[in-house]
Enzyme design. Sequence first.
Site, PDB file in Angstrom:
ATOM      1  N   CYS A   1      -8.719  16.663 -43.449  1.00  0.00           N
ATOM      2  CA  CYS A   1      -7.889  15.429 -43.308  1.00  0.00           C
ATOM      3  C   CYS A   1      -8.585  14.403 -43.842  1.00  0.00           C
ATOM      4  CB  CYS A   1      -7.513  15.199 -41.956  1.00  0.00           C
ATOM      5  SG  CYS A   1      -8.772  15.468 -40.631  1.00  0.00           S
TER       6      CYS A   1
ATOM      7  N   ASP B   1      -4.241   6.373  27.295  1.00  0.00           N
ATOM      8  CA  ASP B   1      -4.281   5.373  25.804  1.00  0.00           C
ATOM      9  C   ASP B   1      -3.612   3.790  26.652  1.00  0.00           C
ATOM     10  OD1 ASP B   1      -5.131   8.285  24.762  1.00  0.00           O
ATOM     11  OD2 ASP B   1      -3.494   8.405  24.531  1.00  0.00           O
TER      12      ASP B   1
ATOM     13  N   HIS C   1      -8.171   6.063  18.628  1.00  0.00           N
ATOM     14  CA  HIS C   1      -6.645   7.390  18.861  1.00  0.00           C
ATOM     15  C   HIS C   1      -6.117   7.369  17.644  1.00  0.00           C
ATOM     16  CE1 HIS C   1      -3.376   8.396  21.222  1.00  0.00           C
ATOM     17  NE2 HIS C   1      -2.604   7.551  20.524  1.00  0.00           N
TER      18      HIS C   1
END
Length: 902
Positions: A707, A142, A106
Amino acid sequence: MKIAVIGQSLFGQEVYCHLREEGHEVVGVFTVPDKDGKADPLGLKADKDGVPVFKFPRWRARGQALPNVVATYQALGAELNVLPFCSQFIPMEIISAPRHGSIIYHPSLLPRHRGASAINWTLIHGDKKGGFTIFWADDGLDTGDLLLQKECEILPDDTVSTLYSRFLFPEGVKGMVQAVKLIAEGRAPRLPQPEDGATYEGIQKKETAQINWDQPAEAIHNWIRGNDKVPGAWTEACGQKLTFFSSTLSTEGLVPEGETLPIPGAHRPGVVTGAGLILFGNDDRMLLVKSIQLEDGKMIPASQLFRGADSTGLELTEEDLVTAEAVRGAWKRILPNVVEVEDSTDFFKSGAASLDVVRLVEEVKELCDGLELENEDIYMATTFGDFMQLLVRKMRGDNKESQCVIDHVEKTVNKLTLRMPHQLFIGGAFVDAEGAKTYETINPTDGSVICQVSLAQVSDVDKAVAAAKDAFEHGLWGKISARDRGRLLYRLADLLEQQQEELATIEALDAGAVYTLALKTHVGMSIQTFRYFAGWCDKIQGATIPINQARPNRNLTMTRKEPIGVCGIVIPWNYPLMMLSWKMAACLAAGNTVVIKPAQVTPLTALKFAELTLKAGIPKGVINVLPGSGSVVGQRLSDHPDVRKIAFTGSTEVGKRIMKSCALSNVKKVSLELGGKSPLIIFADCDLRKAVQMGMSSVFFNKGENCIAAGRLFVEDSIHDQFVQRVVEEVGKMKIGSPLDRDTSHGPQNHQAHLQKLVEYCQRGVKEGATLVCGGNQVPRPGFFFEPTVFTDVEDHMFIAREESFGPVMIISRFASGDVDAVLSRANATEFGLASGVFTRDISKALYVSDKLEAGTVFVNTYNKTDVAAPFGGFKQSGFGKDLGEAALNEYLRVKTVTFEY
């Protein structure tokens, strides 16, 4: 244990499969009858496995169990009934028959939310905790004894689908298998359900899902998400019934400006905005709805509620038509009762259910090279014709806006027709700058104008940041899995590779890069970078950390690595695409969104890259590209309160200003790759041929616009003259010419102002007494060409010994033979520390020198050997933070510590 599985759906199928994997014997499966000719997944799987499958339309009549059904069941000899998800009423004669009884799943924490629609009611009531229960079946509704429960946190924007997919489905399957194991081992508890806190709610139906507007925004949001997707929360408006989906309370930064939507009973009218439909509770708080279903069943983005129907459609190519037939076949398989799938065939009206949506998403993924659809997409385009239009748009670049408004500048160059975007890229669309402001971008080979490019203003930065923030907080980018994010970056890398000749040509045209070098390095390393970081996406992990326990309790501490948010990236002009890739790939892999400012003089590959992101399916707003000046765009990004990180490559002077702005605005995270004056020490015991070759590369690679270029060469006295002689010979062999000529080794400098600085730099070197061996002048031809230059007799106090040229200028100084520490002292006597190098055959000397050099990178018997897996960054005033390698990811992540007590 012998088990009868009674139920249906994919959930039931997964439980069934896992029980068999655990070694249990499933003696029979009882499921629902076929619907519209389609078997339930549970029954279909069991039938394939040779397990008896029974599809009783009912189990009882007039309150009594059907004798033939009971007899069929009893003949199986089941010891336990497992009901993972069952919509049928099972009589107690079946429930009580097995030796171990029956267990049921459930989807709520019983006794709360008994009855059907438990997930819906969990959300509607705004529960902070959810979960599931496995209980022993009894004759109540239930109410049976509890066997096992597991809980989870309910997230603020959870819907029935997300909660089910995230927790209730995967953990529920594990829970059912765990429950059966406890029963088999004789350890299963039977805990009576408490009646305290028990609730019962009925089945949610469409007629009961109407929105009550006389409540706070949070309650309205909970009602909408609790009914999303079934049955759908609705209201009357615009003369029809509108059903709302995808609700959120995350409305920070949203302004309720747009066309109003009067809603009967609402505290205030809704407002249709670009983000969706803004609604208001009776507390004046806002919520945002992103999808609306019209009364005719058509699902649309809420932002398009007042837009007229678009009758224009994409014209399908032959390849698209082949795909369409393959997808049509998938629709036929999913909809067996449909004789012929026409363009007007409606997916849901033909009998498709939510399970079929999942199946169609998976079918499309297989048929379309892993294309990821959302379930939402199918609800947005329910007819086959509309679905194919949506699908083709996704394959071509994610959304309709991606297809349209790219105003390309076309040029035929290098035997290619270049198609170059020239507008700002904000929120997935190419747009003009505020006030339609533009500037000229120049071809350094001849000084001609390539095209007009949009010049971003402060307001454009604000729009781009807002788009990036929305994409980060509300968009698909933050919802997809890390693995799916990696898949998109791999796709982007593939597109870069497919377009590498065009990209390299644009680099040659806009930046003066020699085409062959651009193909290998500018573009080639960009492809490698995106592939490398695509692989990192699902490997960004935290850690668990042992800490002192709060006895008698215990503690668990873990860390999570999270994306920072909106990142601003400012890149230089020397490697336009590669610098973009070095920073952006790591940034995206970490899950951030980006606003990037390419160098004003080299914007075109960044804008072409933006076009490719559309084709790759990168969601709109994730990447935004703003050509413009540093003083406007870069400064606003540094000051903006919604930007959380700045990554910058450029001069030390500008880096300092950025760092100050980041501190004063909102203490942004910063990474800086700044100026350099990289020393290269060449000892007499080196391989001289290789030292000359690599020394040339260390200075003249990419026209010296590098760089990490060796800003100063220290050559041991005993080989100095021989080294200089060989260098001058090699310089004489260099071919100066058009960067598109395949035999050119030295192209034009990037732009006019830089060329002038190089002329002045060399003039100052001569004035201070250095010996100009060769070069030092502009080449007498159109364009911005500068001669490869060599200076000797350079003393430590001279300007050219201390400052970088950023051009093709070799600075050579002697050092006394054998005096290692003295030359190291001279090499380190600089505020820069980006890179360095040493040439020697003596491994001990190489290790000693590499240990003492104060630079982020040390090359030994090589130079310029960077790799996507090796971290790159400087020391001292060359900046801090890393590009490339795993270390780069940390620049775009934040670490969160989470401590539990239990």
